[in-house]
Design an enzyme around this catalytic site. Structure first.
Site, PDB file in Angstrom:
ATOM      1  N   GLY A  43     -42.636 -46.701 -33.406  1.00  0.00           N
ATOM      2  CA  GLY A  43     -43.067 -47.140 -34.634  1.00  0.00           C
ATOM      3  C   GLY A  43     -41.990 -47.049 -35.872  1.00  0.00           C
ATOM      4  N   ILE A  44     -41.237 -45.855 -35.929  1.00  0.00           N
ATOM      5  CA  ILE A  44     -40.317 -45.719 -37.095  1.00  0.00           C
ATOM      6  C   ILE A  44     -38.983 -46.548 -36.647  1.00  0.00           C
ATOM      7  CG2 ILE A  44     -38.805 -44.359 -37.981  1.00  0.00           C
ATOM      8  CD1 ILE A  44     -40.683 -41.903 -37.655  1.00  0.00           C
ATOM      9  N   GLY A  45     -38.600 -46.552 -35.440  1.00  0.00           N
ATOM     10  CA  GLY A  45     -37.444 -47.482 -35.005  1.00  0.00           C
ATOM     11  C   GLY A  45     -37.702 -48.942 -35.400  1.00  0.00           C
ATOM     12  N   GLU A  46     -38.565 -49.629 -34.958  1.00  0.00           N
ATOM     13  CA  GLU A  46     -39.207 -50.867 -34.972  1.00  0.00           C
ATOM     14  C   GLU A  46     -39.344 -51.217 -36.416  1.00  0.00           C
ATOM     15  OE1 GLU A  46     -42.615 -51.609 -32.425  1.00  0.00           O
ATOM     16  OE2 GLU A  46     -41.871 -50.346 -30.972  1.00  0.00           O
ATOM     17  N   ARG A 106     -50.513 -43.429 -18.621  1.00  0.00           N
ATOM     18  CA  ARG A 106     -49.231 -42.935 -18.915  1.00  0.00           C
ATOM     19  C   ARG A 106     -49.533 -41.303 -19.104  1.00  0.00           C
ATOM     20  NH1 ARG A 106     -47.302 -41.419 -25.263  1.00  0.00           N
ATOM     21  NH2 ARG A 106     -45.284 -40.596 -24.612  1.00  0.00           N
ATOM     22  N   GLY A 118     -43.019 -38.736 -32.112  1.00  0.00           N
ATOM     23  CA  GLY A 118     -42.189 -38.105 -31.364  1.00  0.00           C
ATOM     24  C   GLY A 118     -41.028 -38.754 -31.296  1.00  0.00           C
ATOM     25  N   ASP A 142     -43.541 -40.410 -17.788  1.00  0.00           N
ATOM     26  CA  ASP A 142     -42.394 -40.480 -18.995  1.00  0.00           C
ATOM     27  C   ASP A 142     -41.285 -39.893 -18.369  1.00  0.00           C
ATOM     28  OD1 ASP A 142     -42.932 -42.223 -21.222  1.00  0.00           O
ATOM     29  OD2 ASP A 142     -44.430 -40.754 -22.044  1.00  0.00           O
ATOM     30  N   ASP A 145     -46.430 -38.656 -41.320  1.00  0.00           N
ATOM     31  CA  ASP A 145     -46.354 -40.121 -41.187  1.00  0.00           C
ATOM     32  C   ASP A 145     -45.270 -40.460 -41.989  1.00  0.00           C
ATOM     33  OD1 ASP A 145     -46.933 -42.655 -41.126  1.00  0.00           O
ATOM     34  OD2 ASP A 145     -49.279 -42.301 -40.641  1.00  0.00           O
ATOM     35  N   PHE A 146     -44.240 -41.381 -41.105  1.00  0.00           N
ATOM     36  CA  PHE A 146     -43.117 -41.865 -41.706  1.00  0.00           C
ATOM     37  C   PHE A 146     -43.653 -42.930 -42.852  1.00  0.00           C
ATOM     38  CE2 PHE A 146     -38.917 -43.637 -42.273  1.00  0.00           C
ATOM     39  CZ  PHE A 146     -38.213 -42.459 -42.273  1.00  0.00           C
TER      40      PHE A 146
END
Length: 400
Positions: free
Chosen positions: A333-336, A91, A214, A150, A285-286
């Site tokens: 990570g946050i969205g899921e 990536r 991000g 990306d 870190d959320f």
């Protein structure tokens, strides 16, 4: 007997994901992640078949160390896997002006990726470390390393959406324009949304919220990206873990002249000390913030600002597809995993007939996939990111 395998290196700014995927049915033979790089602790987690392994080192280690540990320890100990690796897929966040599709990596390509480091200073140098490490440990595959960008996904954005309202010569001479990021994740979300919604890819209109360290939001019309929140660099757009996202450019001049801060210091503040970290004063870190949402005023402010800006982007992008939207996707990570963020954001969009099923929303985490909306309202999907699958497909396509 193993089919040919692709090693995938997804070198991020705060984590390093790696996996080995088969060429026949894209099954994962090995996968893992290295977390908390450049802090006081580094954690290796990997899985082979159904066995899970963890190694924690209570000492700061370099990115080079992590890469070499993956390649020379974890992989080499699995000889059946290691000996059947046919190519390496990387990536790469930013392809710059010249690279807008996946390519075999040559010295010329390495130079172009290096030239694009100014567009992605947090990411491209790390992506290059991954390429260098794989060349060193797997020299027989040096000509079978593939860069998957990306920015490629966003190459379909029309000119009126990707240009900045500055003198045109800066675009023509220096390539200053919007490029976007998180395109590989978005590409997977588009393909998977098409399947889940049972809508032809070429007809699909969705808004994708990739929320992690991000964060970005992209709007897809008829299966292709037509706008995205990130810009020339991954600093523009949403509030992120340590990045400011959108600000008045004059803030930079004010900090420089009135506060006597150098441009490099301001750059470091906006990229590494702002966002959720700067607002909360606690963490980027959320996972460390969400549990204190109702007890810490600064944390609540940071999360509320994060959700407010995201909801503004989503409602604005509704106009791009003229309201003919098939759904919203939460990924990253946050969205899921954050039912809180999804709940706050969707509550702000209720006037557009977006409504959450609260019970399902609470349960949707840890790799689960599906719809979280109330029946007969706009579809809201949670789709775990799978950049590795896209990188695997692109890599096998390039070497064949």
């Amino acid at each position: 007997m193993f089919n040919k395998l692709v090693l995938i290196l997804n070198c991020g700014s705060s984590s390093l994901k790696f996996s080995v995927v088969s060429s026949d049915n894209y099954t994962t033979k090995l996968s893992g992640i290295v977390e908390f790089l450049n802090l006081s602790q580094i954690r290796f987690f990997w899985k082979i078949k159904k066995k899970e392994y963890v190694r924690v080192i209570n000492k700061s280690k370099s990115y080079d160390y992590a890469l070499n540990y993956i390649l020379t320890k974890i992989l080499k100990e699995e000889s059946k896997i290691f000996n059947n690796i046919a190519c390496v897929g990387h990536r790469v966040v930013h392809g710059g002006v010249n690279l807008n599709k996946s390519v075999l990596i040559t010295q010329e390509i390495i130079k172009l990726i290096t030239d694009a480091c100014s567009f992605a200073p947090l990411h491209n140098p790390i992506n290059l470390l991954g390429i260098k490490a794989s060349h060193a440990v797997l020299p027989h595959l040096k000509e079978k390393n593939v860069a998957v960008f990306d920015t490629s996904f966003h190459s379909s954005i029309p000119k009126f959406a990707y240009l900045y309202a500055i003198p045109y010569k800066f675009y023509k001479k220096f390539g200053i324009r919007k490029y976007g990021a998180h395109g590989i994740s978005c590409q997977y979300s588009v393909c998977r949304s098409s399947e889940l919604l049972q809508i032809e890819l070429t007809s699909l209109n969705i808004i994708i919220c990739h929320l992690g360290g991000g964060a970005s939001v992209s709007v897809v019309k008829n299966g292709v990206c037509v706008d995205t929140s990130m810009g020339l660099t991954p600093l523009e757009g949403l509030i992120m873990g340590t990045r400011s996202g959108d600000i008045d450019p004059s803030v930079i001049f004010f900090m420089n002249k009135q506060l006597n801060l150098s441009i490099s210091t301001i750059n470091n503040i906006l990229i590494n000390k702002s966002g959720l970290l700067g607002l909360s004063g606690v963490s980027s870190d959320f996972r460390n913030l969400e549990s204190e949402y109702n007890s810490n005023i600064r944390i609540k402010l940071a999360i509320d600002m994060f959700c407010y800006r995201l909801s503004k982007y989503i409602s604005g992008y509704m106009s791009v597809v003229k309201g003919k939207l098939h759904g919203i996707v939460f990924t990253g990570g946050i969205g899921e995993n954050s039912s809180l963020v999804r709940s706050i954001v969707i509550s702000k969009l209720a006037f557009l007939n977006f409504k959450l099923n609260s019970d399902i929303n609470m349960l949707m985490k840890s790799g689960k996939e599906g719809f979280i909306n109330i029946k007969n309202t706009f579809p809201i999907l949670v789709i775990p990111a799978n950049e590795e699958l896209i990188i695997a497909k692109e890599s096998f396509s390039e070497i064949n």
